[in-house]
Design a protein around this motif. Structure first.
Motif, PDB file in Angstrom:
ATOM      1  N   PHE A  30       0.826  -1.210   0.000  1.00  0.00           N
ATOM      2  CA  PHE A  30       0.000   0.000   0.000  1.00  0.00           C
ATOM      3  C   PHE A  30       0.860   1.259   0.000  1.00  0.00           C
ATOM      4  CE2 PHE A  30      -1.940   3.449   2.413  1.00  0.00           C
ATOM      5  CZ  PHE A  30      -3.087   3.652   1.678  1.00  0.00           C
ATOM      6  N   ASN A  31       0.626   2.155  -0.954  1.00  0.00           N
ATOM      7  CA  ASN A  31       1.368   3.419  -0.948  1.00  0.00           C
ATOM      8  C   ASN A  31       0.493   4.601  -1.371  1.00  0.00           C
ATOM      9  OD1 ASN A  31       1.624   2.084  -3.625  1.00  0.00           O
ATOM     10  ND2 ASN A  31       2.539   4.028  -4.115  1.00  0.00           N
ATOM     11  N   ILE A  32       0.932   5.763  -0.948  1.00  0.00           N
ATOM     12  CA  ILE A  32       0.173   7.000  -1.127  1.00  0.00           C
ATOM     13  C   ILE A  32      -0.071   7.320  -2.604  1.00  0.00           C
ATOM     14  CG2 ILE A  32       0.235   9.489  -0.735  1.00  0.00           C
ATOM     15  CD1 ILE A  32      -0.311   7.928   1.763  1.00  0.00           C
ATOM     16  N   ALA A  33       0.919   7.089  -3.428  1.00  0.00           N
ATOM     17  CA  ALA A  33       0.790   7.402  -4.853  1.00  0.00           C
ATOM     18  C   ALA A  33      -0.365   6.622  -5.489  1.00  0.00           C
ATOM     19  CB  ALA A  33       2.101   7.096  -5.577  1.00  0.00           C
ATOM     20  N   ASP A  34      -0.429   5.328  -5.196  1.00  0.00           N
ATOM     21  CA  ASP A  34      -1.502   4.506  -5.763  1.00  0.00           C
ATOM     22  C   ASP A  34      -2.863   4.910  -5.221  1.00  0.00           C
ATOM     23  OD1 ASP A  34       0.370   3.196  -7.180  1.00  0.00           O
ATOM     24  OD2 ASP A  34       0.246   1.296  -6.103  1.00  0.00           O
ATOM     25  N   LEU A  35      -2.896   5.226  -3.940  1.00  0.00           N
ATOM     26  CA  LEU A  35      -4.165   5.657  -3.349  1.00  0.00           C
ATOM     27  C   LEU A  35      -4.661   6.920  -4.043  1.00  0.00           C
ATOM     28  CD1 LEU A  35      -6.419   5.594  -1.260  1.00  0.00           C
ATOM     29  CD2 LEU A  35      -4.920   6.840   0.307  1.00  0.00           C
ATOM     30  N   ALA A  36      -3.752   7.869  -4.214  1.00  0.00           N
ATOM     31  CA  ALA A  36      -4.109   9.126  -4.883  1.00  0.00           C
ATOM     32  C   ALA A  36      -4.643   8.849  -6.283  1.00  0.00           C
ATOM     33  CB  ALA A  36      -2.893  10.044  -4.941  1.00  0.00           C
ATOM     34  N   GLU A  37      -3.929   8.007  -6.999  1.00  0.00           N
ATOM     35  CA  GLU A  37      -4.340   7.700  -8.366  1.00  0.00           C
ATOM     36  C   GLU A  37      -5.729   7.050  -8.400  1.00  0.00           C
ATOM     37  OE1 GLU A  37      -1.674   5.139 -10.453  1.00  0.00           O
ATOM     38  OE2 GLU A  37      -2.843   5.275 -12.316  1.00  0.00           O
ATOM     39  N   SER A  38      -5.978   6.179  -7.424  1.00  0.00           N
ATOM     40  CA  SER A  38      -7.253   5.457  -7.428  1.00  0.00           C
ATOM     41  C   SER A  38      -8.445   6.381  -7.158  1.00  0.00           C
ATOM     42  CB  SER A  38      -7.225   4.312  -6.424  1.00  0.00           C
ATOM     43  OG  SER A  38      -7.413   4.804  -5.114  1.00  0.00           O
ATOM     44  N   VAL A  39      -8.206   7.561  -6.610  1.00  0.00           N
ATOM     45  CA  VAL A  39      -9.311   8.515  -6.455  1.00  0.00           C
ATOM     46  C   VAL A  39      -9.154   9.688  -7.423  1.00  0.00           C
ATOM     47  CG1 VAL A  39      -9.863   7.921  -4.072  1.00  0.00           C
ATOM     48  CG2 VAL A  39      -8.149   9.679  -4.526  1.00  0.00           C
ATOM     49  N   GLY A  40      -8.210   9.550  -8.356  1.00  0.00           N
ATOM     50  CA  GLY A  40      -8.059  10.553  -9.411  1.00  0.00           C
ATOM     51  C   GLY A  40      -7.396  11.841  -8.963  1.00  0.00           C
ATOM     52  N   LEU A  41      -6.583  11.759  -7.900  1.00  0.00           N
ATOM     53  CA  LEU A  41      -5.904  12.960  -7.422  1.00  0.00           C
ATOM     54  C   LEU A  41      -4.389  12.764  -7.439  1.00  0.00           C
ATOM     55  CD1 LEU A  41      -8.129  14.001  -4.392  1.00  0.00           C
ATOM     56  CD2 LEU A  41      -8.171  14.877  -6.728  1.00  0.00           C
ATOM     57  N   VAL A  42      -3.705  13.786  -6.993  1.00  0.00           N
ATOM     58  CA  VAL A  42      -2.259  13.805  -6.946  1.00  0.00           C
ATOM     59  C   VAL A  42      -1.834  13.461  -5.502  1.00  0.00           C
ATOM     60  CG1 VAL A  42      -1.337  16.040  -6.241  1.00  0.00           C
ATOM     61  CG2 VAL A  42      -0.886  15.151  -8.569  1.00  0.00           C
ATOM     62  N   PRO A  43      -0.674  12.793  -5.302  1.00  0.00           N
ATOM     63  CA  PRO A  43      -0.301  12.317  -3.964  1.00  0.00           C
ATOM     64  C   PRO A  43      -0.461  13.344  -2.852  1.00  0.00           C
ATOM     65  CG  PRO A  43       1.258  11.504  -5.559  1.00  0.00           C
ATOM     66  CD  PRO A  43       0.303  12.383  -6.313  1.00  0.00           C
ATOM     67  N   SER A  44      -0.017  14.550  -3.093  1.00  0.00           N
ATOM     68  CA  SER A  44      -0.062  15.535  -2.003  1.00  0.00           C
ATOM     69  C   SER A  44      -1.487  15.872  -1.567  1.00  0.00           C
ATOM     70  CB  SER A  44       0.686  16.802  -2.412  1.00  0.00           C
ATOM     71  OG  SER A  44       0.160  17.328  -3.598  1.00  0.00           O
ATOM     72  N   ALA A  45      -2.448  15.566  -2.410  1.00  0.00           N
ATOM     73  CA  ALA A  45      -3.851  15.850  -2.059  1.00  0.00           C
ATOM     74  C   ALA A  45      -4.304  15.012  -0.862  1.00  0.00           C
ATOM     75  CB  ALA A  45      -4.750  15.574  -3.262  1.00  0.00           C
ATOM     76  N   ILE A  46      -3.698  13.842  -0.707  1.00  0.00           N
ATOM     77  CA  ILE A  46      -4.063  12.973   0.418  1.00  0.00           C
ATOM     78  C   ILE A  46      -3.910  13.717   1.748  1.00  0.00           C
ATOM     79  CG2 ILE A  46      -3.555  10.783   1.595  1.00  0.00           C
ATOM     80  CD1 ILE A  46      -4.599  10.415  -1.234  1.00  0.00           C
ATOM     81  N   TYR A  47      -2.894  14.578   1.790  1.00  0.00           N
ATOM     82  CA  TYR A  47      -2.558  15.241   3.054  1.00  0.00           C
ATOM     83  C   TYR A  47      -3.516  16.368   3.421  1.00  0.00           C
ATOM     84  CZ  TYR A  47       1.499  12.331   2.717  1.00  0.00           C
ATOM     85  OH  TYR A  47       2.307  11.239   2.641  1.00  0.00           O
ATOM     86  N   ARG A  48      -4.418  16.703   2.523  1.00  0.00           N
ATOM     87  CA  ARG A  48      -5.507  17.622   2.882  1.00  0.00           C
ATOM     88  C   ARG A  48      -6.481  16.931   3.821  1.00  0.00           C
ATOM     89  NH1 ARG A  48      -4.015  22.021   2.773  1.00  0.00           N
ATOM     90  NH2 ARG A  48      -2.881  22.642   0.928  1.00  0.00           N
ATOM     91  N   HIS A  49      -6.520  15.595   3.760  1.00  0.00           N
ATOM     92  CA  HIS A  49      -7.574  14.868   4.472  1.00  0.00           C
ATOM     93  C   HIS A  49      -7.069  13.906   5.536  1.00  0.00           C
ATOM     94  CE1 HIS A  49     -10.033  16.572   1.299  1.00  0.00           C
ATOM     95  NE2 HIS A  49      -9.141  16.127   0.446  1.00  0.00           N
ATOM     96  N   PHE A  50      -5.791  13.583   5.451  1.00  0.00           N
ATOM     97  CA  PHE A  50      -5.205  12.685   6.444  1.00  0.00           C
ATOM     98  C   PHE A  50      -3.866  13.239   6.918  1.00  0.00           C
ATOM     99  CE2 PHE A  50      -7.999  10.067   3.912  1.00  0.00           C
ATOM    100  CZ  PHE A  50      -8.674   9.322   4.876  1.00  0.00           C
TER     101      PHE A  50
END
Lengths: 198, 198
Positions: A30-50
């Motif tokens: 599990f990695n941040i890049a894949d998670l971001a891609e799976s919701v159609g966003l860029v990795p750094s976007a994850i950090y807006r929410h987590f």
DNA sequence: TGTACATCAGTGAACGCGCGTTCACTGATGTAC
DNA sequence: TGTACATCAGTGAACGCGCGTTCACTGATGTAC
């Protein structure tokens, strides 16, 4: 720019996507890049929410717990009696594995992390809670006379819990040839013979 | 400088040490620095004997396979009949888990890696081979009349294989309170009732 | 038995890739007037 | 209803840590003479 969403909705979407990735690859993969891609966003976007990777895993684990416990409750509510509830639960686990929501996989890979003691402990608590819920079904079965009273309820419960796990692994090795639903039915007959009052 | 050893001896020592680390931490937590430390060497020394991390895991997996298959062969040789062999095998798995050689843990964490398809496939082959060996015991039990002939041997085998797995997880959650050997005996009674010819 | 030499296991510094994380900036969305 | 402003989700470049891996060097061990 991609469509914006309010943060609660995104968190839920991301937690759910994270859980899917975990089921596929385990916590190692599990990695941040894949998670971001799976919701159609860029990795750094994850950090807006987590707060970070570990926070994502934590929330995904909450979601996992709710779903799994919900499975037990649903089976209990829909079935006429405790033994039927167990059978229903087994069938649904089988279907879940068939559709890729690899429950045992998630449990095992989450509890493997030596470093993140908190995550490990949480996973073990979730598992213990699941076992306790199944065990209460077994005890109710004993009280209602469906399940033999001379067997140890914990042993019966762990036998039940283990029934589907190896099948999930073998399914990967054997591929399509192995039908988990058919396996579930067969193994249920064995379980019933072991624990049912005759 | 630390004591030198010839490369075959070191490879074996390292593979064995790697397997111990894998049992503790899973493949995610496994790293070269810890492996080196556990054999009293410096990280770069590992590369005298292995091509890299993935090669270490590969060789450790070979060792794991040999040990696990050896367990089945030993049980078969020492027991009088197929059913006794299964009981013996279960007891030994329980003891192995008790001493930290977490078999299911290794299987699960090794097969989780999506990226390293080769490692995953190998793990699944090893598991399938293990299942096949246990299944042949079940079939022999059917031929000898000990095991009921109207049950599906694969289902009985997977039921058997799953018996010990959840106990290993629960043991972590409950700690010392949970005695795996006692659990093994209880769950064996249930299994026997499910499959034995009465 | 002693000396010279070749071999090779072990060392430690350095390198670089992957990946989680940060941050200043953008621009969409919803609200106030 | 339209305009100005505040908020905040999403971006992309850059950073840095951890860790696997490389490599020139060391010095122990075993062999040849």
């Amino acid at each position: 720019m991609t469509q914006k969403m309010n943060t609660e909705a995104r968190r839920e979407q991301m937690a759910s996507a994270a859980l899917n990735l975990l089921a596929e690859r385990g916590s190692e993969g599990f990695n941040i890049a894949d998670l971001a891609e799976s919701v159609g966003l860029v990795p750094s976007a994850i950090y807006r929410h987590f707060e970070g990777r570990e926070d994502v895993l934590d929330v995904a684990l909450d979601l996992f717990r709710d779903r799994v416990y919900g499975l037990v409750e649903a089976a209990r509510n829909e079935a006429q009696d405790p033994l039927m509830a167990l059978e229903l639960l087994l069938t649904r686990h089988a279907r879940l594995i068939e559709s890729g929501g690899a429950v045992p996989h998630i449990m095992a890979s989450m509890s493997a992390s030596e470093e993140h003691a908190a995550r490990r402990a949480k996973t073990e608590r979730i598992f213990a809670g699941y076992v306790a819920r199944v065990e209460s079904l077994v005890r109710e079965g004993q009280e209602s006379g469906q399940v033999r009273s001379d067997i140890d309820p914990t042993a019966a419960t762990l036998l039940f819990v283990g029934m589907i796990q190896p099948a999930a692994l073998l399914r990967h090795a054997e591929g399509e040839r192995f039908d988990i639903t058919v396996h579930a039915a067969r193994v249920w007959d064995l379980f019933r013979r072991a624990v049912a009052q005759d």
